[in-house]
Design a protein around this motif. Structure first.
Motif, PDB file in Angstrom:
ATOM      1  N   PRO A 175      38.675 142.899  96.355  1.00  0.00           N
ATOM      2  CA  PRO A 175      37.747 143.927  95.814  1.00  0.00           C
ATOM      3  C   PRO A 175      37.609 143.215  94.489  1.00  0.00           C
ATOM      4  O   PRO A 175      38.347 143.008  93.565  1.00  0.00           O
ATOM      5  N   LEU A 176      36.083 143.409  94.051  1.00  0.00           N
ATOM      6  CA  LEU A 176      35.472 142.871  92.998  1.00  0.00           C
ATOM      7  C   LEU A 176      34.348 143.568  92.457  1.00  0.00           C
ATOM      8  O   LEU A 176      33.208 143.653  93.061  1.00  0.00           O
ATOM      9  N   LEU A 177      34.768 144.599  91.525  1.00  0.00           N
ATOM     10  CA  LEU A 177      33.618 145.461  90.984  1.00  0.00           C
ATOM     11  C   LEU A 177      33.444 145.114  89.558  1.00  0.00           C
ATOM     12  O   LEU A 177      34.538 144.880  88.760  1.00  0.00           O
ATOM     13  N   SER A 178      32.260 145.173  88.899  1.00  0.00           N
ATOM     14  CA  SER A 178      32.130 145.285  87.525  1.00  0.00           C
ATOM     15  C   SER A 178      32.668 146.437  86.744  1.00  0.00           C
ATOM     16  O   SER A 178      32.444 147.558  87.415  1.00  0.00           O
ATOM     17  N   LYS A 179      32.646 146.618  85.502  1.00  0.00           N
ATOM     18  CA  LYS A 179      32.997 147.733  84.661  1.00  0.00           C
ATOM     19  C   LYS A 179      31.670 148.468  84.744  1.00  0.00           C
ATOM     20  O   LYS A 179      31.900 149.719  84.651  1.00  0.00           O
ATOM     21  N   GLY A 195      45.682 137.923  87.779  1.00  0.00           N
ATOM     22  CA  GLY A 195      46.740 138.533  88.276  1.00  0.00           C
ATOM     23  C   GLY A 195      47.116 139.583  87.693  1.00  0.00           C
ATOM     24  O   GLY A 195      47.738 140.781  88.433  1.00  0.00           O
ATOM     25  N   HIS A 196      46.902 140.001  86.571  1.00  0.00           N
ATOM     26  CA  HIS A 196      47.225 141.167  85.709  1.00  0.00           C
ATOM     27  C   HIS A 196      46.451 142.398  86.280  1.00  0.00           C
ATOM     28  O   HIS A 196      46.947 143.428  86.518  1.00  0.00           O
ATOM     29  N   TYR A 197      45.076 142.133  86.319  1.00  0.00           N
ATOM     30  CA  TYR A 197      44.112 142.926  86.892  1.00  0.00           C
ATOM     31  C   TYR A 197      44.280 143.413  88.412  1.00  0.00           C
ATOM     32  O   TYR A 197      44.501 144.430  88.913  1.00  0.00           O
ATOM     33  N   TYR A 198      44.750 142.449  89.208  1.00  0.00           N
ATOM     34  CA  TYR A 198      44.929 142.789  90.618  1.00  0.00           C
ATOM     35  C   TYR A 198      46.395 143.460  90.667  1.00  0.00           C
ATOM     36  O   TYR A 198      46.492 144.144  91.893  1.00  0.00           O
ATOM     37  N   ASN A 238      33.321 130.926  87.142  1.00  0.00           N
ATOM     38  CA  ASN A 238      32.741 130.997  88.569  1.00  0.00           C
ATOM     39  C   ASN A 238      33.593 130.232  89.651  1.00  0.00           C
ATOM     40  O   ASN A 238      33.879 130.913  90.801  1.00  0.00           O
ATOM     41  N   ARG A 239      34.515 129.257  89.334  1.00  0.00           N
ATOM     42  CA  ARG A 239      35.470 128.946  90.340  1.00  0.00           C
ATOM     43  C   ARG A 239      36.520 130.192  90.499  1.00  0.00           C
ATOM     44  O   ARG A 239      37.013 130.224  91.589  1.00  0.00           O
ATOM     45  N   LEU A 240      36.946 130.867  89.674  1.00  0.00           N
ATOM     46  CA  LEU A 240      37.713 131.844  89.646  1.00  0.00           C
ATOM     47  C   LEU A 240      36.998 133.115  90.950  1.00  0.00           C
ATOM     48  O   LEU A 240      37.755 133.517  91.679  1.00  0.00           O
ATOM     49  N   ILE A 241      35.848 133.193  90.488  1.00  0.00           N
ATOM     50  CA  ILE A 241      35.181 134.384  91.246  1.00  0.00           C
ATOM     51  C   ILE A 241      35.135 133.821  92.584  1.00  0.00           C
ATOM     52  O   ILE A 241      35.231 134.701  93.541  1.00  0.00           O
ATOM     53  N   GLN A 264      37.947 151.124  87.771  1.00  0.00           N
ATOM     54  CA  GLN A 264      38.638 150.056  88.396  1.00  0.00           C
ATOM     55  C   GLN A 264      37.953 148.664  88.450  1.00  0.00           C
ATOM     56  O   GLN A 264      38.373 147.799  88.914  1.00  0.00           O
ATOM     57  N   GLY A 265      36.695 148.678  87.560  1.00  0.00           N
ATOM     58  CA  GLY A 265      36.007 147.361  87.506  1.00  0.00           C
ATOM     59  C   GLY A 265      36.765 146.384  86.741  1.00  0.00           C
ATOM     60  O   GLY A 265      37.764 146.730  85.882  1.00  0.00           O
ATOM     61  N   LEU A 266      36.387 145.159  86.603  1.00  0.00           N
ATOM     62  CA  LEU A 266      36.796 144.090  86.079  1.00  0.00           C
ATOM     63  C   LEU A 266      35.574 143.607  84.973  1.00  0.00           C
ATOM     64  O   LEU A 266      34.637 143.714  85.249  1.00  0.00           O
ATOM     65  N   ALA A 267      36.054 143.177  83.887  1.00  0.00           N
ATOM     66  CA  ALA A 267      35.064 142.547  82.796  1.00  0.00           C
ATOM     67  C   ALA A 267      35.858 141.415  82.161  1.00  0.00           C
ATOM     68  O   ALA A 267      37.065 141.283  82.089  1.00  0.00           O
ATOM     69  N   PHE A 268      34.925 140.749  81.477  1.00  0.00           N
ATOM     70  CA  PHE A 268      35.574 139.535  80.658  1.00  0.00           C
ATOM     71  C   PHE A 268      34.813 139.686  79.308  1.00  0.00           C
ATOM     72  O   PHE A 268      33.483 139.581  79.120  1.00  0.00           O
TER      73      PHE A 268
END
Length: 367
Positions: free
Chosen positions: A123-127, A197-200, A111-114, A133-137
């Motif tokens: 830009p912040l999109l989910s999968k 950083g890899h994602y961005y 949550n601190r990262l987000i 282009q979305g991000l997931a954990f």
């Protein structure tokens, strides 16, 4: 990180608080407002902000079920999970107390990262919103953590999926690995920032106007990644690595140099925001200490000039290390930022700020 105040009584609040210790009001973080708000909860499941606000909210499902998140969802939203928890693709088995406690810690740091990504207007999109282009954990359990950027290994990034071994949330395990790998710094939040950083890099640098500048600053990412990592682990970093790299791991490949620099930039702006919120000013009582004078009287997340950040950051780190040593601890900030490293951080800053400028231009053009 910002400081917040209770809408009902004015008590100072912190990012992860769930209830005001002064007046007892329930608290929840509202991401679209980037604010920790006080609520009247009632008995209907709908939470009403104490401050004037026409919206009603409900707690994130992970707030209600696992006590693992304090973020809110508008009642009008059909999603059960908040903006941050929608990025969770896989979570570990939470039937045991140990796993649940470690996962709660990961949620807190995620949550601190987000928060930082939202503050930087990245830009912040989910999968689910954007499979490409979305991000997931993925947070997975493994008693013997392994480390690589290859998605077949537990901790790493691949195609927008950040995978994290739950053992990284165990202080004892993480410290053992830190010592085995001779790292001066290893934190859960640092991992999350590094992998983001890899994602961005994929989102902001690959196939974009910044690629040439990236190669001039960090090197050619077309260098075989697997071979580069094998060489790094077999031979170690070059002897003079501190002259141009923020960490020894950054020497392994331009992608890793970027990710380490990206994470370091997030360390800088978030720590500077905390100093700003606490009204911290540096004016050392020394005869020749003028170069350590700094005043973080600005919002680091929106500061257009990187040099302003740098001028405040370096004196702050000296103060942090001196305070840490005063209570018998090692340096809180075990890094030295050379001109070559600062040039890399400058490029990270320029890329982020250019994106914010273009987004602002688009918003203005639609008014």
């Amino acid at each position: 990180m910002k400081l917040f105040s209770c809408d009902a009584c004015g008590q100072t609040l912190y990012f992860h608080n769930v209830a005001c210790t002064a007046c007892g009001h329930a608290l929840g973080f509202v991401p679209e407002k980037l604010d920790l708000m006080a609520f009247e909860t009632g008995g209907t499941g709908e939470w009403h902000p104490v401050a004037a606000n026409n919206n009603t909210y409900r707690p994130c499902a992970n707030y209600r079920i696992h006590n693992a998140c304090n973020w809110m969802v508008p009642v009008s939203d059909k999603e059960d999970f908040c903006l941050s928890c929608r990025l969770n693709r896989m979570i570990p088995d939470l039937s045991g107390a140990r796993n649940k406690g470690l996962w709660q810690r990961i949620q807190t740091e995620k949550n601190r990262l987000i928060y930082s990504l939202l503050r930087l207007r990245l830009p912040l999109l989910s999968k689910l919103e954007s499979p490409d282009q979305g991000l997931a954990f993925d947070v997975l359990g493994d008693p013997n953590p392994r480390f690589s950027e290859d998605s077949s290994i537990i901790t790493g990034h691949s195609m927008g999926i950040i995978t994290l071994d739950i053992a990284e949330a165990d202080d004892a395990v993480r410290e053992k690995v830190r010592q085995e790998m001779a790292e001066p710094y290893r934190t859960l939040l640092g991992h999350l920032r590094h992998e983001s950083g890899h994602y961005y890099w994929d989102r902001l640098v690959r196939n974009e106007k910044w690629l040439t500048g990236f190669r001039e600053c960090f090197g050619d990412e077309r260098l075989d990644y697997d071979d580069a990592l094998r060489l790094h682990y077999a031979s170690g970093p070059p002897a003079n690595w501190p002259e141009a790299y923020v960490s020894s791991y950054a020497t392994s490949h331009p992608w890793e140099d970027w990710a380490e620099s990206w994470a370091h930039y997030l360390h800088m702006v978030d720590t500077l925001e905390t100093a700003w919120q606490f009204g911290l000013r540096l004016a050392p009582e020394t005869q020749h200490g003028e170069e350590l004078t700094a005043s973080a009287a600005f919002d680091p997340y929106t500061c257009a000039e990187f040099q302003v950040l740098a001028d405040c950051w370096l004196p702050l780190t000296v103060a942090l290390n001196s305070l840490s040593r005063s209570i018998g601890q090692a340096d809180l900030y075990p890094f030295v930022l050379t001109p070559a490293i600062m040039t890399k951080l400058q490029l990270v800053h320029d890329i982020i700020m250019s994106l914010s400028d273009s987004q602002l231009s688009e918003e203005v053009s639609t008014i």
